[in-house]
Design a protein around this motif. Structure first.
Motif, short mmCIF file in Angstrom:
data_model
loop_
_atom_site.label_atom_id
_atom_site.label_comp_id
_atom_site.label_asym_id
_atom_site.label_seq_id
_atom_site.Cartn_x
_atom_site.Cartn_y
_atom_site.Cartn_z
N ILE A 64 0.84 -1.19 0.00
CA ILE A 64 0.00 0.00 0.00
C ILE A 64 0.88 1.25 0.00
CG2 ILE A 64 -2.06 1.00 1.07
CD1 ILE A 64 -2.36 -1.92 0.42
N GLN A 141 -10.00 2.60 1.32
CA GLN A 141 -8.70 2.00 1.03
C GLN A 141 -8.57 0.62 1.70
OE1 GLN A 141 -5.04 3.67 2.73
NE2 GLN A 141 -4.17 3.67 0.68
N GLU A 142 -8.98 0.55 2.97
CA GLU A 142 -8.90 -0.72 3.67
C GLU A 142 -9.79 -1.78 3.02
OE1 GLU A 142 -9.31 2.18 5.14
OE2 GLU A 142 -7.43 2.40 6.26
N ALA A 145 -8.29 -2.97 -0.24
CA ALA A 145 -7.20 -3.91 0.02
C ALA A 145 -7.75 -5.32 0.24
CB ALA A 145 -6.39 -3.45 1.24
N PRO A 166 -2.78 -1.18 4.94
CA PRO A 166 -2.74 0.28 4.76
C PRO A 166 -2.23 1.00 6.01
CG PRO A 166 -4.81 -0.62 3.97
CD PRO A 166 -4.12 -1.73 4.70
N SER A 168 -3.00 3.16 8.40
CA SER A 168 -4.18 3.82 8.96
C SER A 168 -3.83 4.45 10.29
CB SER A 168 -5.31 2.80 9.16
OG SER A 168 -5.55 2.09 7.97
#
Length: 455
Positions: A64, A141-142, A145, A166, A168
């Motif tokens: 990522i 984004q998570e 993924a 990611p 985070s």
């Protein structure tokens, strides 16, 4: 004690994390590197990928991290949403390494294109609300993924997938993404917007007029009428796909719980990073997900751990104040002051041995002058001694600071192991600089696989 390096008792009390057996086990199909940001997850994932490929696995690393240095270390100009083969892997038995970097928006687009007819897909992709959602909606984004992981596993092209989670604010976001998406899709607001599309026709428009009349005024002022229209159009187009999102999210979540998955929690020996690691360990246990162990990254060490910080500081102070404890009478003799000790100093012994062919030859005062001349000739004049003392004192203070760092890191590590003695741990020594090539990734892999990480 602050300056004394803690012994290995903290690590000896917990199991050692052995990485190579995990990489060699063909039953291990997914390795997830997780932890807080800035602890070396991406480098760890890449190093594991290189080592696994060179031990005969067909590996893909999903990262990522947008930093170009990772791609360059693998000899690739740039990473994108498509796996690219890494050259220079010295693999055996067909070992290969591919790498890719998650493109969140492109992954979302691929889902739309794969699960909607061309006309509906075009309507979704061109919708302003979708473009905002796919580019930066919280948790997207998570979730993407997770989607990409599911896609890679379904292709069955690689026998090992290594995921760099990611960066985070919380390491738990990766696990929470499917549930958050499900809550969003099942929310009252989305259901209200979906209802007109489900009813259809004039009845649908009538429902829309009645249902939206209660909130359109307020939301229209807050969000704008055009935005509400974009949301309604998006929801109508995505209606048939919502169930697929939930189904795939649930399937990937179960995949993460399966025996073929291994979680590696990566942390630095710092309070916040280890606190986050502890939260993640507890969450994995609560969710029934298989934890392989903790990689404690960037651990500092010293080749002179026997010299405590206190002793190093005391020696530095002695040097700086000109009262070295081991200064013998040789120097004072050279300055014309009678020696007060019967034991010759190192300097006197060296001078005598160079001035006399025999140790039995009696010492005489007239020889003091040539001895002093020879001492000056060999660079032992007072100015040089002072420079050397300052340099040595500086090095001693640097060592004292290093020992203080070691002691703090070991306290942090021991606090974690005391709370979680069941978690296997390996330590990876800090490198002097960033990793820039495959050789650097191999070096990290060797540290990961050696006993206690080779720290």
């Amino acid at each position: 004690m602050e300056g004394t390096a803690a012994g290995a008792g903290g690590l000896d009390a917990v199991p050692a994390l052995e990485v190579d057996p995990i990489l060699d086990d063909r039953g291990t199909r997914i390795i997830v590197c997780c932890g807080s940001g800035g602890v070396g997850k991406t480098t760890t994932a890449a190093a594991l990928g290189v080592r696994a490929a060179e031990r005969g696995r067909r590996v893909v690393v999903l990262t990522i991290d947008p930093a170009r240095r990772l791609a360059q270390s693998m000899g690739i100009d740039a990473l994108d949403n498509t796996p690219r083969k890494v050259d220079g892997i010295k693999g055996s038995d067909g070992g290969e390494l591919h790498a890719m970097m998650l493109d969140m928006k492109r992954t979302f687009d691929e889902i739309v294109e794969a699960h909607a007819d061309p006309a509906r897909a075009r309507a979704i992709l061109e919708n302003p609300f979708y473009q905002s959602l796919s580019a930066g909606f919280a948790g997207t984004q998570e979730y993407m993924a997770m989607e990409k992981l599911g896609q890679l596993r379904a292709r069955d092209e690689w026998d090992l997938i290594i995921v760099d989670t990611p960066p985070s604010r919380s390491a738990l976001d990766f696990l929470d993404a499917p549930k958050r998406l499900g809550s969003f899709l099942d929310g009252k607001f989305i259901k209200l917007l979906m209802a007109p599309a489900k009813v259809g026709g004039r009845a649908g428009m009538k429902f829309l007029n009645v249902g939206m009349s209660m909130m359109s005024g307020t939301l229209g002022k807050l969000l704008g009428g055009q935005f509400l229209g974009d949301v309604q159009t998006f929801v109508a187009a995505m209606d048939t796909m919502f169930g697929g999102f939930r189904t795939r999210a649930d399937a990937t979540y179960r995949l993460l719980q399966a025996p073929g998955t291994a979680f590696l929690v990566v942390a630095a020996p710092e309070r916040d990073a280890l606190r986050e690691a502890a939260y993640f360990v507890e969450r994995l246990a609560a969710e029934g997900m298989p934890l392989a162990g903790l990689v404690l990254n960037r651990v500092h060490g010293s080749g002179a751990a026997g010299l405590s910080a206190e002793r190093a500081r005391a020696a530095a102070e002695n040097l700086e104040e000109g009262r070295m404890a081991d200064r013998g009478p040789g120097k004072t003799g050279l300055r014309g002051v009678p020696a007060t000790s019967s034991e010759p100093s190192h300097h006197a012994t060296a001078a005598d041995s160079s001035a006399r062919p025999s140790a039995a030859r009696p010492s005489a005062a007239p020889e003091a002058a040539p001895t002093a001349d020879m001492s000056e000739e060999h660079g032992t004049d007072p100015d040089t001694d002072q420079d050397l003392a300052r340099l040595t004192a500086g090095l001693l203070r640097l060592h004292a600071e290093r020992m203080r760092v070691l002691a703090r890191e070991q306290r942090m590590r021991d606090r974690f192991t005391a709370l979680h003695p069941e978690v296997a741990v390996t330590e990876v020594a800090a490198l002097p600089g960033d990793v820039h090539d495959l050789a650097g990734l191999r070096a990290i892999g060797e540290r990961l696989s050696s006993p206690r990480g080779g720290s």
